[in-house]
Enzyme design. Structure first.
Site, mmCIF file in Angstrom:
data_model
loop_
_atom_site.group_PDB
_atom_site.id
_atom_site.type_symbol
_atom_site.label_atom_id
_atom_site.label_comp_id
_atom_site.label_asym_id
_atom_site.label_seq_id
_atom_site.Cartn_x
_atom_site.Cartn_y
_atom_site.Cartn_z
ATOM 1 N N TYR A 167 -21.275 16.540 34.654
ATOM 2 C CA TYR A 167 -21.485 16.329 33.225
ATOM 3 C C TYR A 167 -21.887 17.658 32.608
ATOM 4 O O TYR A 167 -22.820 18.316 33.072
ATOM 5 C CB TYR A 167 -22.571 15.287 32.966
ATOM 6 C CG TYR A 167 -22.831 15.054 31.494
ATOM 7 C CD1 TYR A 167 -22.054 14.154 30.768
ATOM 8 C CD2 TYR A 167 -23.834 15.753 30.825
ATOM 9 C CE1 TYR A 167 -22.276 13.941 29.415
ATOM 10 C CE2 TYR A 167 -24.060 15.553 29.472
ATOM 11 C CZ TYR A 167 -23.279 14.644 28.772
ATOM 12 O OH TYR A 167 -23.495 14.457 27.423
ATOM 13 N N CYS A 168 -21.183 18.067 31.552
ATOM 14 C CA CYS A 168 -21.448 19.362 30.928
ATOM 15 C C CYS A 168 -22.012 19.163 29.523
ATOM 16 O O CYS A 168 -21.321 18.631 28.643
ATOM 17 C CB CYS A 168 -20.169 20.192 30.858
ATOM 18 S SG CYS A 168 -20.457 21.874 30.248
ATOM 19 N N PRO A 169 -23.257 19.585 29.283
ATOM 20 C CA PRO A 169 -23.859 19.414 27.951
ATOM 21 C C PRO A 169 -23.189 20.257 26.877
ATOM 22 O O PRO A 169 -23.314 19.944 25.691
ATOM 23 C CB PRO A 169 -25.318 19.841 28.169
ATOM 24 C CG PRO A 169 -25.289 20.731 29.367
ATOM 25 C CD PRO A 169 -24.189 20.208 30.236
ATOM 26 N N SER A 172 -20.754 17.845 25.775
ATOM 27 C CA SER A 172 -21.295 16.492 25.612
ATOM 28 C C SER A 172 -20.368 15.448 26.223
ATOM 29 O O SER A 172 -20.176 14.354 25.672
ATOM 30 C CB SER A 172 -21.522 16.168 24.126
ATOM 31 O OG SER A 172 -22.491 17.031 23.579
ATOM 32 N N THR A 173 -19.776 15.791 27.334
ATOM 33 C CA THR A 173 -18.897 14.864 28.032
ATOM 34 C C THR A 173 -18.804 15.261 29.492
ATOM 35 O O THR A 173 -19.245 16.355 29.887
ATOM 36 C CB THR A 173 -17.494 14.842 27.401
ATOM 37 O OG1 THR A 173 -16.736 13.779 27.977
ATOM 38 C CG2 THR A 173 -16.761 16.149 27.666
#
EC number: 2.3.1.225
Length: 377
Positions: A167-169, A172-173
């Site tokens: 998950y990559c902030p 945001s996905t």
């Protein structure tokens, strides 16, 4: 966390506040990345030309910069809009009655009922390589779906993700099967773009100092900021880009890499058949990644069949929106994956040897038990 959510559901003000905070949290990285990239392009188009004497050189640099900027923006928003993909996208993977399936699962060794419950799709039964210990095929109790190979439940996204990487902030996905190609391309584009800006701004600063221009002119603070930020981002993003390309060439996700590194799953389930014996009877480990098809095939499975798809942000996977049935594209949907037949054959061979050894040990123990009983009599 669950308690807070229940409390908020009873209070419309808190629920509205929570929704607004979540929206702002997901909006911030998009706005930030877009503004930083656009600001850097502004510096390239309107400030840097003031320090370049040749209009031809300035035009060439502008064309290169605009091209890289467009590629960065397109790949960034393709990561977000296309998404990683989820088993929930396929109706065939949904479990209609989870409790009934758990109680009547015909693949569960503890099952005593003859009446079968929900079954995974036939294509998943044929191609699945990872099973959940003695409990049969994997399923998610939160999403009520069958979990294909390499899929995991993401607590941040609140659903299962196909071939989940992480998950990559910043987006945001999740990064998964359908957007992993664009993730690699985005990192590569940004790394090249940052090095491009750093070299140009660095050359301008070098000339500004060596030619003594600082005595009569003032260097733009925007140019200095681009120099510093582009260097910092170039190093950081280049490291991530090279690591992602390495994983792509090995056909590994970040989760699988960590599991392999830290042996998260444990010796009992994964390490029993990860070795073979040489001619001298010595044990040696084999390649444990059954999805490793070789560097070029691994690369093509993610980036596409030719150099055009490697360079440009073109979709190469089949999403559930275009082909909803899994069987319509057997190995390009995030549910089924090609495997290395050589490694698979070694796994089967070692499993057969292990089974034979277990049978021999069982027979030996039975014989000893009978001999002891005979001696007692």
């Amino acid at each position: 966390m669950a308690t807070n959510n229940n409390n908020n559901n009873g209070n419309p003000i808190l629920r509205s506040l929570e929704t607004s905070c979540c929206f702002l949290a997901t909006l911030f990285p998009k706005v930030f990345c877009t503004l930083v990239l656009t600001w850097s392009l502004y510096v390239l188009l309107f400030i840097i030309p003031n320090y370049i004497k040749s209009s031809l050189n300035s035009t060439i640099l502008n064309i290169i910069g605009i091209t890289l900027y467009v590629l960065c923006i397109i790949s960034y928003y393709k990561i977000i809009l296309i998404g990683p993909g989820s088993p929930l996208d396929y109706p065939e993977l949904r479990i209609n009655d989870l409790n009934r399936m758990i109680n009547e699962n015909p693949y569960n060794n503890n099952n005593n009922d003859e009446e079968p419950g929900d079954l995974p799709p036939e294509s998943m039964i044929i191609h699945t390589m990872k099973v959940n210990g003695n409990q049969g095929y994997r399923y998610c109790t939160k999403c009520s779906v069958w979990k294909p190979d390499r899929s995991h439940h993401c607590s941040s996204s609140g659903k299962c993700i196909l071939k989940m990487d992480h998950y990559c902030p910043w987006f945001s996905t999740c990064i998964g099967f359908h957007n992993y190609k664009f993730f690699i391309q985005f990192l590569s584009y940004v790394a090249i773009y940052c090095w491009f800006l750093f070299i140009i701004s660095g050359k301008i600063l070098y000339n500004f100092i060596t030619e003594g221009l600082f005595e009569d002119e003032i260097l733009s603070l925007n140019l200095v900021a681009v120099l510093i930020l582009s260097f910092a981002f170039a190093i950081a993003v280049s490291v991530f880009a090279m690591f992602s390309i390495y994983l792509c060439c090995k056909n590994l996700t970040t989760i699988e890499f960590q599991e392999k590194r830290w042996n998260y799953r444990g010796q009992a389930n994964d390490e029993r058949f990860n070795y073979e014996f040489d001619n001298n009877g010595k044990r040696k480990k084999i390649n444990t990644n059954i999805f490793d098809l070789g560097i070029m095939e691994n690369w093509k499975s993610v980036m596409g069949p030719n150099w055009i798809t490697w360079i440009l942000p073109i979709t190469v996977t089949v999403t559930a929106n275009t082909k909803s049935m899994i069987s319509q594209d057997e190995f390009n949907n995030g549910v089924n994956f090609k495997v290395n037949e050589e490694i698979y054959a070694k796994y089967l061979h070692n499993a057969e040897l292990q089974q034979q050894l277990n049978q021999q040990l069982s027979s030996y123990k039975d014989r000893l038990r009978r001999e002891r009983q005979a001696n007692i009599v």
